[in-house]
Design an enzyme around this catalytic site. Structure first.
Site, PDB file in Angstrom:
ATOM      1  N   GLY A 135      83.363  31.710  73.646  1.00 60.47           N
ATOM      2  CA  GLY A 135      82.258  31.745  74.587  1.00 60.47           C
ATOM      3  C   GLY A 135      82.242  30.510  75.476  1.00 60.47           C
ATOM      4  N   CYS A 136      81.504  30.591  76.570  1.00 59.32           N
ATOM      5  CA  CYS A 136      81.497  29.498  77.547  1.00 59.32           C
ATOM      6  C   CYS A 136      80.782  28.258  77.017  1.00 59.32           C
ATOM      7  CB  CYS A 136      80.895  29.970  78.872  1.00 59.32           C
ATOM      8  SG  CYS A 136      79.299  30.806  78.724  1.00 59.32           S
ATOM      9  N   PHE A 137      79.532  28.407  76.561  1.00 60.30           N
ATOM     10  CA  PHE A 137      78.837  27.261  75.967  1.00 60.30           C
ATOM     11  C   PHE A 137      79.591  26.766  74.737  1.00 60.30           C
ATOM     12  CE2 PHE A 137      74.413  27.735  77.912  1.00 60.30           C
ATOM     13  CZ  PHE A 137      74.395  26.449  78.415  1.00 60.30           C
ATOM     14  N   ALA A 138      80.127  27.694  73.942  1.00 60.17           N
ATOM     15  CA  ALA A 138      80.857  27.310  72.734  1.00 60.17           C
ATOM     16  C   ALA A 138      82.060  26.448  73.072  1.00 60.17           C
ATOM     17  CB  ALA A 138      81.300  28.558  71.974  1.00 60.17           C
ATOM     18  N   ALA A 140      82.485  24.432  75.764  1.00 57.55           N
ATOM     19  CA  ALA A 140      82.044  23.108  76.201  1.00 57.55           C
ATOM     20  C   ALA A 140      81.552  22.266  75.029  1.00 57.55           C
ATOM     21  CB  ALA A 140      80.954  23.247  77.255  1.00 57.55           C
TER      22      ALA A 140
END
Length: 324
Positions: A135-138, A140
């Site tokens: 995932g994107c937040f994951a 970062a």
């Protein structure tokens, strides 16, 4: 010889980004682009920036003969799609949804999915047949925390992060309209974001005990990008923190450690993650910036494609940042 690839869910944001990357990839040929909503229409009728770039049209059926399939469908739809469609076992799959990221949900039928964060699992990705794209937040947050986990010094992490409107997908909602997003921010899913599980599993693979994540995500008033700040206890010096991060990411072409303050435009339109560790009064604050549609989604999927196919990891991904 180029690998033949198919894209399922090509009308959305991540599908569009994959098209833009793969049309220029030196070792990939797009065999078809599948879309239920836009079947029969030219690709450029949805992704208007691709006018003059391709004459591909969206397909309503899967075409045989591909080496790899990218799944760009919504969360919960990838597992359903694979259950409803017979895919040749020889075809590799990279799934951009959250359906197969957790170890307890990483399989369907005879297929088992490998979690695809290159900075953590590069060797496993090279040998994988199916990839669950992070995932994107994951992405970062993990890149901000993993060096500390490897050193065994990661306890409670207090994280805030802001994301652009494209992170919510192409479907309209009350909080994705321009009139709502402009000059506005909002916290959401406080301490309950869905990416917490995959972050925890990655950290535990390096440090089995002692980690707790407290994450507050924010909706931002810009279209793309993620900026995260993670705060943890730290007994070392600024130089020790910088050295720890640079050592962990040595040899990883898309993750860079900065000693100067970072900002979002350093990474927008690239597959890069830029990190800045700051030591202040016994705390370490790690700032992490990525483009949510590239390093947080389609760019990382192409990075995984490169690794799976034995190609240069950076092939098709040496992109220009916006800068200003």
């Amino acid at each position: 010889m180029k690998a033949k690839v198919g894209i399922v869910g090509g009308a959305g944001y991540t599908g569009g980004e994959l098209l833009r990357l793969l049309l220029r990839h030196p070792h990939a040929e797009i065999a078809f682009v599948h879309s239920r909503s836009s079947a029969g229409a030219p690709v450029h009728s949805v992704h208007s920036d691709l006018l003059g770039e391709t004459e591909l049209t969206f397909s309503s059926v899967l075409q045989p003969g591909v080496d790899l399939l990218f799944l760009c469908v919504g969360h919960g739809e990838a597992r359903k799609f694979l259950g409803q469609n017979e895919i040749n076992p020889s075809v590799r799959i990279i799934d951009l949804s959250q359906d197969f990221r957790l170890q307890s949900k990483s399989g369907i039928g005879e297929r088992s999915f490998t979690y695809g964060l290159p900075e953590l699992r590069r060797d496993a990705i090279r040998n994988a047949h199916n990839i669950a794209n992070p995932g994107c937040f994951a992405t970062a947050i993990q890149l901000a925390l993993l060096p500390l986990a490897k050193a065994g010094g990661l306890g409670e992490a207090f994280v805030t992060g802001i994301t652009g409107s494209t992170g919510a997908g192409q479907g309209l909602s009350a909080t994705s309209h321009f009139s709502w997003r402009a000059n506005n921010i909002q916290a959401y899913k406080t301490l309950a974001h869905q990416h917490g599980g995959e972050i925890g599993e990655s950290v535990e693979s390096l440090q089995p005990e002692g980690f707790r994540l407290h994450f507050v995500p924010w909706r931002g008033d810009f279209p793309r990008g993620i900026f995260v700040s993670a705060t943890v206890d730290f007994s070392g010096s600024q130089q020790e923190a910088t050295d720890l991060y640079r050592s962990f990411y040595e040899g990883h072409p898309f993750t860079t450690v900065s000693e100067s303050p970072i900002h979002l435009k350093q990474v927008v339109n690239t597959n890069k993650c830029v990190l800045q560790p700051e030591v202040v009064d016994g705390k370490l604050v790690v700032h992490s910036a990525i483009d949510n549609l590239l390093k947080g989604a389609s760019g990382q999927a192409v990075q995984n494609f490169n690794l799976m196919m034995g190609l240069d990891e950076t092939a098709g991904l040496l992109l220009k940042p916006l800068a200003f």
